[in-house]
Scaffold this motif. Structure first.
Motif, PDB file in Angstrom:
ATOM      1  N   GLU A   1      -2.119  -4.814  10.209  1.00 47.15           N
ATOM      2  CA  GLU A   1      -2.998  -5.963   9.989  1.00 47.15           C
ATOM      3  C   GLU A   1      -4.469  -5.546  10.032  1.00 47.15           C
ATOM      4  OE1 GLU A   1      -0.103  -9.422  11.930  1.00 47.15           O
ATOM      5  OE2 GLU A   1      -1.428  -8.259  13.219  1.00 47.15           O
ATOM      6  N   VAL A   2      -4.813  -4.675  10.972  1.00 43.54           N
ATOM      7  CA  VAL A   2      -6.202  -4.217  11.064  1.00 43.54           C
ATOM      8  C   VAL A   2      -6.596  -3.436   9.817  1.00 43.54           C
ATOM      9  CG1 VAL A   2      -7.776  -2.695  12.326  1.00 43.54           C
ATOM     10  CG2 VAL A   2      -6.240  -4.206  13.585  1.00 43.54           C
ATOM     11  N   LEU A   3      -5.696  -2.593   9.312  1.00 40.81           N
ATOM     12  CA  LEU A   3      -5.986  -1.829   8.100  1.00 40.81           C
ATOM     13  C   LEU A   3      -6.087  -2.746   6.884  1.00 40.81           C
ATOM     14  CD1 LEU A   3      -3.789   1.348   8.614  1.00 40.81           C
ATOM     15  CD2 LEU A   3      -6.275   1.291   8.390  1.00 40.81           C
ATOM     16  N   LYS A   4      -5.210  -3.728   6.806  1.00 42.56           N
ATOM     17  CA  LYS A   4      -5.227  -4.628   5.663  1.00 42.56           C
ATOM     18  C   LYS A   4      -6.510  -5.451   5.631  1.00 42.56           C
ATOM     19  CE  LYS A   4      -2.533  -8.139   3.226  1.00 42.56           C
ATOM     20  NZ  LYS A   4      -1.248  -8.877   3.156  1.00 42.56           N
ATOM     21  N   TYR A   5      -6.997  -5.850   6.800  1.00 40.45           N
ATOM     22  CA  TYR A   5      -8.215  -6.661   6.878  1.00 40.45           C
ATOM     23  C   TYR A   5      -9.402  -5.806   7.332  1.00 40.45           C
ATOM     24  CZ  TYR A   5      -5.332 -10.787   6.219  1.00 40.45           C
ATOM     25  OH  TYR A   5      -4.478 -11.731   5.692  1.00 40.45           O
ATOM     26  N   SER A   6      -9.418  -4.573   6.893  1.00 40.20           N
ATOM     27  CA  SER A   6     -10.469  -3.638   7.321  1.00 40.20           C
ATOM     28  C   SER A   6     -11.856  -4.111   6.927  1.00 40.20           C
ATOM     29  CB  SER A   6     -10.206  -2.252   6.723  1.00 40.20           C
ATOM     30  OG  SER A   6     -10.216  -2.331   5.302  1.00 40.20           O
ATOM     31  N   GLU A   7     -11.971  -4.811   5.803  1.00 45.81           N
ATOM     32  CA  GLU A   7     -13.290  -5.264   5.360  1.00 45.81           C
ATOM     33  C   GLU A   7     -13.897  -6.244   6.363  1.00 45.81           C
ATOM     34  OE1 GLU A   7     -15.487  -6.608   1.225  1.00 45.81           O
ATOM     35  OE2 GLU A   7     -13.315  -6.829   1.417  1.00 45.81           O
ATOM     36  N   PHE A   8     -13.066  -7.059   6.980  1.00 47.43           N
ATOM     37  CA  PHE A   8     -13.543  -8.006   7.981  1.00 47.43           C
ATOM     38  C   PHE A   8     -14.044  -7.284   9.228  1.00 47.43           C
ATOM     39  CE2 PHE A   8     -12.555 -10.521  11.828  1.00 47.43           C
ATOM     40  CZ  PHE A   8     -13.347 -11.629  11.613  1.00 47.43           C
ATOM     41  N   PHE A   9     -13.329  -6.244   9.636  1.00 50.00           N
ATOM     42  CA  PHE A   9     -13.675  -5.547  10.873  1.00 50.00           C
ATOM     43  C   PHE A   9     -14.747  -4.477  10.697  1.00 50.00           C
ATOM     44  CE2 PHE A   9      -9.314  -7.067  11.663  1.00 50.00           C
ATOM     45  CZ  PHE A   9      -9.532  -7.767  12.840  1.00 50.00           C
ATOM     46  N   THR A  10     -14.816  -3.868   9.523  1.00 51.19           N
ATOM     47  CA  THR A  10     -15.708  -2.722   9.344  1.00 51.19           C
ATOM     48  C   THR A  10     -16.697  -2.876   8.193  1.00 51.19           C
ATOM     49  OG1 THR A  10     -14.302  -1.503   7.786  1.00 51.19           O
ATOM     50  CG2 THR A  10     -13.819  -1.251  10.143  1.00 51.19           C
ATOM     51  N   GLY A  11     -16.474  -3.842   7.315  1.00 52.64           N
ATOM     52  CA  GLY A  11     -17.315  -3.963   6.136  1.00 52.64           C
ATOM     53  C   GLY A  11     -16.849  -3.114   4.986  1.00 52.64           C
ATOM     54  N   SER A  12     -15.786  -2.315   5.189  1.00 50.98           N
ATOM     55  CA  SER A  12     -15.248  -1.454   4.139  1.00 50.98           C
ATOM     56  C   SER A  12     -13.804  -1.852   3.840  1.00 50.98           C
ATOM     57  CB  SER A  12     -15.278   0.015   4.567  1.00 50.98           C
ATOM     58  OG  SER A  12     -16.598   0.426   4.802  1.00 50.98           O
ATOM     59  N   LYS A  13     -13.456  -1.856   2.565  1.00 48.44           N
ATOM     60  CA  LYS A  13     -12.093  -2.185   2.162  1.00 48.44           C
ATOM     61  C   LYS A  13     -11.307  -0.888   2.018  1.00 48.44           C
ATOM     62  CE  LYS A  13     -11.570  -5.637  -0.544  1.00 48.44           C
ATOM     63  NZ  LYS A  13     -11.568  -6.549  -1.710  1.00 48.44           N
ATOM     64  N   LEU A  14     -10.285  -0.708   2.869  1.00 50.35           N
ATOM     65  CA  LEU A  14      -9.478   0.516   2.854  1.00 50.35           C
ATOM     66  C   LEU A  14      -8.140   0.203   2.197  1.00 50.35           C
ATOM     67  CD1 LEU A  14     -10.210   1.675   6.520  1.00 50.35           C
ATOM     68  CD2 LEU A  14     -11.499   2.141   4.447  1.00 50.35           C
ATOM     69  N   MET A  15      -7.864   0.859   1.096  1.00 50.10           N
ATOM     70  CA  MET A  15      -6.666   0.564   0.325  1.00 50.10           C
ATOM     71  C   MET A  15      -5.444   1.297   0.885  1.00 50.10           C
ATOM     72  SD  MET A  15      -8.267  -1.453  -1.561  1.00 50.10           S
ATOM     73  CE  MET A  15      -6.955  -1.958  -2.670  1.00 50.10           C
ATOM     74  N   ASP A  16      -4.257   0.923   0.393  1.00 47.35           N
ATOM     75  CA  ASP A  16      -2.999   1.567   0.767  1.00 47.35           C
ATOM     76  C   ASP A  16      -2.770   1.534   2.278  1.00 47.35           C
ATOM     77  OD1 ASP A  16      -2.635   2.216  -1.919  1.00 47.35           O
ATOM     78  OD2 ASP A  16      -3.750   4.073  -1.706  1.00 47.35           O
ATOM     79  N   TYR A  17      -3.102   0.401   2.896  1.00 42.14           N
ATOM     80  CA  TYR A  17      -3.009   0.308   4.351  1.00 42.14           C
ATOM     81  C   TYR A  17      -1.587   0.469   4.861  1.00 42.14           C
ATOM     82  CZ  TYR A  17      -1.857  -4.403   2.838  1.00 42.14           C
ATOM     83  OH  TYR A  17      -1.292  -5.460   2.193  1.00 42.14           O
ATOM     84  N   ALA A  18      -0.613  -0.177   4.205  1.00 43.66           N
ATOM     85  CA  ALA A  18       0.759  -0.141   4.711  1.00 43.66           C
ATOM     86  C   ALA A  18       1.347   1.261   4.624  1.00 43.66           C
ATOM     87  CB  ALA A  18       1.631  -1.125   3.929  1.00 43.66           C
ATOM     88  N   ARG A  19       1.074   1.953   3.523  1.00 44.44           N
ATOM     89  CA  ARG A  19       1.647   3.271   3.320  1.00 44.44           C
ATOM     90  C   ARG A  19       1.075   4.296   4.286  1.00 44.44           C
ATOM     91  NH1 ARG A  19       0.427   5.831  -2.346  1.00 44.44           N
ATOM     92  NH2 ARG A  19      -1.504   6.317  -1.256  1.00 44.44           N
ATOM     93  N   ASN A  20      -0.174   4.076   4.719  1.00 44.19           N
ATOM     94  CA  ASN A  20      -0.859   5.082   5.504  1.00 44.19           C
ATOM     95  C   ASN A  20      -0.875   4.822   7.007  1.00 44.19           C
ATOM     96  OD1 ASN A  20      -2.268   7.018   3.490  1.00 44.19           O
ATOM     97  ND2 ASN A  20      -2.675   4.983   2.668  1.00 44.19           N
ATOM     98  N   VAL A  21      -0.449   3.644   7.449  1.00 41.27           N
ATOM     99  CA  VAL A  21      -0.615   3.305   8.848  1.00 41.27           C
ATOM    100  C   VAL A  21       0.123   4.266   9.768  1.00 41.27           C
ATOM    101  CG1 VAL A  21       1.291   1.636   8.810  1.00 41.27           C
ATOM    102  CG2 VAL A  21      -0.493   1.470  10.557  1.00 41.27           C
ATOM    103  N   HIS A  22       1.353   4.613   9.450  1.00 39.34           N
ATOM    104  CA  HIS A  22       2.107   5.524  10.325  1.00 39.34           C
ATOM    105  C   HIS A  22       1.539   6.923  10.285  1.00 39.34           C
ATOM    106  CE1 HIS A  22       4.947   2.353  11.162  1.00 39.34           C
ATOM    107  NE2 HIS A  22       5.159   2.171   9.875  1.00 39.34           N
ATOM    108  N   GLU A  23       1.076   7.304   9.101  1.00 42.73           N
ATOM    109  CA  GLU A  23       0.469   8.636   8.966  1.00 42.73           C
ATOM    110  C   GLU A  23      -0.774   8.766   9.835  1.00 42.73           C
ATOM    111  OE1 GLU A  23      -1.802  11.181   5.482  1.00 42.73           O
ATOM    112  OE2 GLU A  23      -0.513   9.503   4.938  1.00 42.73           O
ATOM    113  N   GLU A  24      -1.595   7.715   9.867  1.00 42.49           N
ATOM    114  CA  GLU A  24      -2.825   7.793  10.637  1.00 42.49           C
ATOM    115  C   GLU A  24      -2.542   7.805  12.133  1.00 42.49           C
ATOM    116  OE1 GLU A  24      -5.086   8.641   8.996  1.00 42.49           O
ATOM    117  OE2 GLU A  24      -4.760   7.836   6.993  1.00 42.49           O
ATOM    118  N   PHE A  25      -1.474   7.141  12.569  1.00 38.80           N
ATOM    119  CA  PHE A  25      -1.111   7.167  13.983  1.00 38.80           C
ATOM    120  C   PHE A  25      -0.488   8.512  14.350  1.00 38.80           C
ATOM    121  CE2 PHE A  25      -1.809   2.680  14.769  1.00 38.80           C
ATOM    122  CZ  PHE A  25      -2.110   2.702  16.107  1.00 38.80           C
TER     123      PHE A  25
END
Length: 415
Positions: free
Chosen positions: A391-415
């Motif tokens: 959810e944080v990755l999907k709504y990244s623009e709200f939290f950071t001002g930047s829109k980060l794409m492919d949030y679902a595919r990358n979430v486990h990789e980033e963790f």
């Protein structure tokens, strides 16, 4: 403490939206660049487009046209007209942090019109970067528009892990509240450091106290006046020749100087008082003064409180295209939501100065909890009242001002 009467009671238009500059600039004036474009467009229209430009103070030169210049005035006039329209258009409800930084004066001794971690701007606009400021704190590197997406996603997940104190891969309202308070404190410490440096700049004798006259000399020097001449005239009680706009600014600044000067009043500010002068969020008394200024400028019926129509009232000006109308609609929608859901605490349809003061207090922990719940609600797609990595990755623009794409595919990789 009562402020000087010289700058009280002036209302330049029916809605009380005064055309004032620092520190309470009401509706942003066109930038220096836009004003320069306006001047040039006027020059183009009168056939001086081919005259070499060496700054605003250059005198008119003889009309000696270069070869091929005969068609230039017409085409440049069109360009100038477009720029002129841009310069005179009514501003939107908000601007980004980057835009605001570009509008700051060269001298940092002036109170800023934007306060990090405070929900309203000095002119009563909503701070549209507030959520990003209290989520990222000072650590905004890596979320620029041209940042590498993978690096930004990884950094966002690092922040997620820091907020998630119990490491259950979910952020609760209490965890977010703690984080907001921590990030707000970061902004406070940053303001203290900046103010200390500015205080030294206006305290030439290093006695730990700054007089109004000392500050006035530095302010006028920042506006292009000769510092030695200004100091000499003030010392000899001679008249200072300044334009009407600069005089208005000085009156507003002196108003604020009086408010920051703790009893007994002596017009000398200590380092702590100077911090309150620059950053009213650091002093309850100065925060109250800021609230009074905002209410005074938005209050149309003089009852010293704000109704919903007054709070959502549009800035002075007209719009002539769909984009302008969309901005107006967004202005009304955002301010109505903020008024009804957050500022009007008892939901009686009226906001008192006390309610507005509580709402604007950046160190109010109850407000931090309310804000935490709101921030979670924005991205809480599964309605479990927690934030999860996806959810944080999907709504990244709200939290950071930047829109980060492919949030679902990358979430486990980033963790």
């Amino acid at each position: 403490m009562a402020a000087p009467a010289s700058s009280r009671g002036r209302r330049a238009c029916p809605h009380g939206l005064e055309a004032r500059l620092f520190p309470e600039e009401r509706w942003p004036r066109p930038s220096r660049l836009s004003l320069e474009a306006s001047r040039r467009s006027a020059a183009f229209a009168t056939g001086h487009a081919c005259r070499p430009s060496r700054g605003r103070a250059q005198a008119a030169m003889p009309s000696t046209q270069a070869p091929g210049c005969s068609l230039a005035p017409r085409s440049l006039w069109l360009l100038g007209a477009v720029l002129l329209v841009g310069a005179s258009a009514r501003p939107a409800n908000h601007s980004s942090t980057r835009d605001r930084a570009g509008r700051r004066e060269d001298s940092e001794i002036l109170p800023p019109d934007h306060l990090n971690g405070v929900k309203l701007e000095m002119d009563g606009h909503l701070n549209k970067d507030f959520h990003q400021e209290v989520f990222l704190g000072k650590d905004t590197d890596g979320f620029e528009e041209d940042a590498e997406p993978r690096r930004s996603r990884r950094k966002l997940m690092v922040i997620f892990s820091k907020v998630d104190v119990n490491a259950d891969r979910r952020i609760s309202a209490q965890e977010m509240q703690r984080w907001i308070v921590e990030k707000t404190a970061e902004h406070f410490q940053e303001a203290v450091g900046e103010s200390r440096a500015h205080f030294r700049a206006v305290d030439p004798d290093g006695d730990g106290r700054v007089s109004w006259d000392e500050y006035k000399v530095k302010f006028l020097a920042s506006k292009g006046h000769n510092e030695r001449e200004v100091a000499e005239k003030i010392r000899n009680d001679q008249e200072l020749k300044v334009d009407e706009e600069t005089q208005e600014v000085l009156e507003n600044l002196k108003d604020r100087w009086y408010q920051a000067d703790n009893p007994p009043p002596d017009l000398l500010l200590t380092e702590e008082e100077f911090l309150s002068f620059l950053h009213p969020e650091h002093s309850r008394g100065m925060l109250r003064f800021m609230v009074k200024e905002i209410v005074r400028d938005l209050d149309q019926d003089g009852d010293k409180q704000l109704s919903l129509p007054e709070f959502i009232s549009l800035p002075v000006g007209t719009v002539e295209n769909q984009r302008g109308q969309d901005i107006d609609d967004s202005w009304v929608r955002d301010r109505r939501k903020e008024f009804e859901e957050l500022i009007d605490a008892n939901h009686d349809g009226v906001v008192t100065m006390e309610e507005l003061e509580e709402y604007m207090d950046p160190m109010n922990e109850y407000n931090a909890l309310t804000e935490a719940k709101q921030m979670i609600a924005v991205a809480d797609e599964n309605q479990n009242r927690h934030l999860e990595p996806e959810e944080v990755l999907k709504y990244s623009e709200f939290f950071t001002g930047s829109k980060l794409m492919d949030y679902a595919r990358n979430v486990h990789e980033e963790f």
